[in-house]
Design an enzyme around this catalytic site. Structure first.
Site, PDB file in Angstrom:
ATOM      1  N   GLY A 255      -4.932   3.447  -8.053  1.00  0.00           N
ATOM      2  CA  GLY A 255      -5.068   3.698  -9.485  1.00  0.00           C
ATOM      3  C   GLY A 255      -4.188   4.817 -10.002  1.00  0.00           C
ATOM      4  O   GLY A 255      -4.351   5.270 -11.146  1.00  0.00           O
TER       5      GLY A 255
ATOM      6  N   ASP B  55     -10.340   4.202  -1.523  1.00  0.00           N
ATOM      7  CA  ASP B  55     -10.972   3.210  -0.643  1.00  0.00           C
ATOM      8  C   ASP B  55     -12.488   3.198  -0.810  1.00  0.00           C
ATOM      9  O   ASP B  55     -13.143   4.226  -0.605  1.00  0.00           O
ATOM     10  CB  ASP B  55     -10.642   3.523   0.814  1.00  0.00           C
TER      11      ASP B  55
ATOM     12  N   ASP C 241       0.837  -1.203   0.000  1.00  0.00           N
ATOM     13  CA  ASP C 241       0.000   0.000   0.000  1.00  0.00           C
ATOM     14  C   ASP C 241       0.877   1.260   0.000  1.00  0.00           C
ATOM     15  O   ASP C 241       1.668   1.482   0.929  1.00  0.00           O
ATOM     16  CB  ASP C 241      -0.892  -0.063   1.252  1.00  0.00           C
TER      17      ASP C 241
HETATM   18  C1  GLA Z   1      -5.394   2.309   2.705  1.00  0.00           C
HETATM   19  C2  GLA Z   1      -5.920   1.165   1.848  1.00  0.00           C
HETATM   20  C3  GLA Z   1      -6.975   0.406   2.624  1.00  0.00           C
HETATM   21  C4  GLA Z   1      -6.385  -0.115   3.932  1.00  0.00           C
HETATM   22  C5  GLA Z   1      -5.792   1.035   4.728  1.00  0.00           C
HETATM   23  C6  GLA Z   1      -5.002   0.543   5.927  1.00  0.00           C
HETATM   24  O1  GLA Z   1      -6.360   3.276   2.982  1.00  0.00           O
HETATM   25  O2  GLA Z   1      -6.421   1.631   0.641  1.00  0.00           O
HETATM   26  O3  GLA Z   1      -7.463  -0.678   1.854  1.00  0.00           O
HETATM   27  O4  GLA Z   1      -5.405  -1.056   3.626  1.00  0.00           O
HETATM   28  O5  GLA Z   1      -4.904   1.809   3.936  1.00  0.00           O
HETATM   29  O6  GLA Z   1      -4.427   1.585   6.635  1.00  0.00           O
END
Ligand code: GLA
Length: 537
Positions: free
Chosen positions: A321, A342, A276
Site C-alpha cells: 500500500g 502482511d 513483491d
Molecule cells: C512479503 C509478502 C508476502 C510473501 C513474502 C514472501 O512479505 O508481502 O505475501 O510473499 O514476502 O517472502
C-alpha cells in the site's frame, strides 16, 4: 480421546460374532462411526456450526458471469460446477476459436481476434437435471474482470515450497471441490528461484544461466512441465518475483532482468505474477523522501512487459500500500494491489489481525473496478503455518467459527481476490464450508465489480454494503464486540426504499421482508451477511 474408545477396523475384523448378535453389533458400529466422524469434524473445525448447505446432486454452475481475455491469446477456463458426476457440458455462442471438452467442462483455445462481448450460455447436465448459466467473454485490454480466486502456498510452505507441493495443491483444488466453486489459480509464492549464497544444494547455485535467464532452484526441476500440469486440470498457474535484486526471503529477484523474466514466465506458461517490492527499497531514497515515481517505476516497467507477452498474465502488485498504490495501480497495468502489510503478521488487538487489515482495505472502495482490485491479502484459515516462525508446523487456525464467517464475508463484500493460503492437504469440512459457499462467492464475483462502501464503523460495529449487478444490495453487519449484539441499519443509510426481501446468504435462505430497516442479533465477532432485493409487487 474418541480414537481410544473406538475399536480399530483391524481389531473388529479379528472378532468372531455369533449371527444372533449382528443387529446389536451393527447398531454399535453405526454409533461408533457416527460419533467418531462427528468428533473428527468437531476437532478439525473448532466446533463451528456449518452454515453452508451441501450442494445438491443436480448440476449447478458457479463462478463469474463475465470473463476478460485479450485478443488472440491462449484461453483456458474450467467451468466451475457442482453436482453428481458424470456431468455433460455444452455451450451455445462459444466463439469458433474456442472448444469445450464436454466431459471435463474445460474451455480451451485462443481468444477471438476481435474486441467485444461474446455472450455464451453454459450448460451442464447429469442424471438429476440440467442447468444453464450466462457467461460473457469480454475480449479487450482488461483481464481479471472479477477478483482472481485460488490458492497461494506462502502461509503453509514458506521457503520449503516444491514442485510436488504445487502439483498436489492442483490435485486437491479439484478433488476437494474448490475448483467447482471457481477457485482457479495455483500460485507459487517466494522461494522457487535460486537463493544466492545458500550452501543448501537444493537452493544454491547460479541464479541465471549464461543467457541471463532466471533458473528455478532444484526443488523445481521443470517449471514449464509444472505449469502444463496445472493447466491439464483446467487450472491456472501463478508465480512470484521482486523488482529488487532479492526477494523478501532473499531469493533471486528480477532487478535488471525484467524483460528476460517476463518472457521466461510467459514461455513457461504462467498466468499470474505477484511482484513483491522487497529489496527494491534499497534502490530508492529512504521512506519519507520517495516520490510516486519512485514507487511506480518498477511496476510500470514490468506491467508493460507483461502486456507484450504471448499470454494473459494477471499482474498482482505487492508493495504493502505504499505511495497510495490504489490511486496509480491502474496506470501501471496492475490487476490488483495489496493495500497493507502482511496479514499473517498483523498483530491482534482486541480483534484478530484480519479486522485491522480489512478496515484499512475498506477505505479504498472507490478505486476498485472490474480488472482493478484492492487486495487485503490471503484467507488464513484451516491449517496454517506460523508467519513469525516458518519452522513451526501448520496448525488449525485459532480464529473462532464466527470470526471465520466474518473474515470471508468481509473479503467478499470488499470484492477481494480470494486466495486461500492454508494447507491444501488438510482441508476439513468447516474450512471448506467457509471457502465454498456459492452465494457468498457470488457477492465477490459480481459482474458490477464494486467494492462495498463503509456504512458505519465504530468500536462496536462495522457495516459494509455492496451494490450488485442485479440491483440488489449485499450487506454485512459485523459485531466487533465480545457480547451478542442487536444491530440494525436503516434504508436511508443504504439508499433503499420500500419493502425489501432479505436473504440470509450463508444459509442460502430467504428470511422474510423488511420495511425501513434491517435489524438482527449478531454473535460476538460474528456477522449477518444478507442480500436485499426490492420485493416485487
Ligand atoms: C512479503 C509478502 C508476502 C510473501 C513474502 C514472501 O512479505 O508481502 O505475501 O510473499 O514476502 O517472502
Amino acid at each position: 480421546m474418541y480414537q481410544r474408545s473406538t475399536p480399530s477396523l483391524s481389531t473388529l475384523r479379528k472378532i468372531r460374532i455369533p449371527a444372533t448378535q449382528w443387529r446389536a453389533v451393527a447398531k454399535f458400529l453405526r454409533f461408533a462411526l457416527t460419533t467418531t466422524f462427528l468428533h473428527a469434524v468437531a476437532a478439525s473445525a473448532s466446533g463451528g456450526p456449518i452454515l453452508t448447505p451441501k450442494p445438491g446432486p443436480q448440476p449447478k454452475i458457479n463462478g463469474p458471469t463475465v470473463y476478460g481475455a485479450r485478443r488472440g491469446k491462449p484461453f483456458l477456463y474450467r467451468i466451475p460446477c457442482t453436482g453428481q458426476r458424470p456431468l455433460q457440458f455444452s455451450a451455445t455462442g462459444l466463439p469458433a476459436s474456442l472448444t469445450l471438452n464436454n466431459e471435463t467442462g474445460i474451455i480451451e483455445g485462443l481468444a477471438p481476434q476481435v474486441d467485444g462481448s461474446y455472450p455464451v450460455i453454459l450448460k451442464a447436465t447429469n442424471r438429476k437435471g440440467t442447468v444453464t448459466r450466462k457467461f460473457i467473454i469480454v475480449v479487450g485490454d482488461r483481464i481479471a474482470l472479477t477478483p482472481p480466486m485460488g490458492w497461494n502456498d506462502w502461509y503453509t510452505h514458506y521457503d520449503r515450497v516444491t514442485d510436488a507441493v504445487m502439483r498436489d495443491a492442483a490435485n486437491a483444488m479439484v478433488a476437494s471441490g474448490m475448483a467447482d466453486f471457481g477457485y482457479q489459480y495455483v500460485n507459487i509464492d517466494d522461494a522457487w528461484m535460486v537463493k544466492p549464497g545458500s550452501d543448501d544444494p537444493m537452493l544454491g547455485g547460479a541464479p541465471r544461466d549464461a543467457d541471463g535467464a532466471i533458473r528455478p532452484n532444484r526443488r523445481f526441476p521443470d517449471m514449464k512441465a509444472l505449469a502444463a500440469y496445472i493447466h491439464s486440470k483446467g487450472l491456472k498457474a501463478g508465480l512470484y518475483s521482486s523488482p529488487g535484486p532479492l526477494t523478501c526471503a532473499e531469493f533471486a529477484g528480477s532487478y535488471q532482468h525484467e524483460k528476460a523474466d517476463a518472457q521466461k514466465f510467459a514461455d513457461w506458461g504462467f498466468d499470474f505474477l505477484k511482484y513483491d517490492w522487497c529489496s527494491y527499497g534499497s534502490l530508492v531514497p529512504p521512506k519519507g523522501h520517495r516520490t510516486t515515481e519512485d514507487y511506480n517505476k518498477p511496476y510500470t516497467l514490468m506491467g508493460n512487459l507483461l502486456k507484450e507477452q504471448s499470454r494473459d498474465i494477471v499482474f498482482n502488485l505487492c508493495q504493502y500500500g505504499q505511495g497510495d498504490v490504489w490511486s496509480w495501480g491502474d496506470s501501471v497495468g496492475a490487476n490488483s494491489w495489496r493495500t497493507t502489510g502482511d496479514l499473517g503478521i498483523e498483530p491482534r488487538t482486541s480483534l484478530p489481525g484480519f479486522y485491522t487489515v480489512g478496515f484499512a482495505n475498506a477505505r479504498h472502495a472507490d478505486f476498485a473496478a472490474p480488472g482493478l482490485w484492492n487486495d487485503p491479502d490471503y484467507i488464513l484459515i484451516g491449517n496454517i503455518g506460523n508467519a513469525h516462525d516458518f519452522v513451526q508446523p501448520a496448525k488449525l487456525t485459532d480464529l473462532t467459527p464466527d470470526e471465520q464467517y466474518s473474515y470471508m464475508s468481509m473479503w467478499v463484500l470488499m470484492a477481494s481476490p480470494l486466495f486461500f493460503s492454508g494447507d491444501m492437504s488438510k482441508l476439513d469440512p468447516f474450512t471448506l464450508n467457509i471457502l465454498c459457499n456459492s452465494e457468498v462467492i457470488d457477492i465477490d464475483q459480481d459482474a458490477l465489480g464494486r467494492q462495498a462502501q463503509v456504512i458505519a464503523k465504530n468500536d462496536s460495529e462495522f457495516i459494509l454494503a455492496k451494490p450488485m449487478a442485479d440491483g440488489s444490495l449485499a450487506l454485512g453487519l459485523f459485531n466487533l464486540g465480545r457480547e451478542e449484539k442487536k444491530m440494525s441499519v436503516e434504508w436511508n443509510q443504504l439508499g433503499l426504499a420500500g419493502t425489501q426481501t432479505v436473504r440470509d446468504v450463508w444459509r442460502q435462505k430467504n428470511i422474510g421482508h423488511s420495511e425501513g430497516q434491517y435489524a438482527t442479533t449478531v454473535n460476538p465477532h460474528g456477522v449477518a451477511l444478507v442480500r436485499l432485493s426490492e420485493t416485487s409487487k
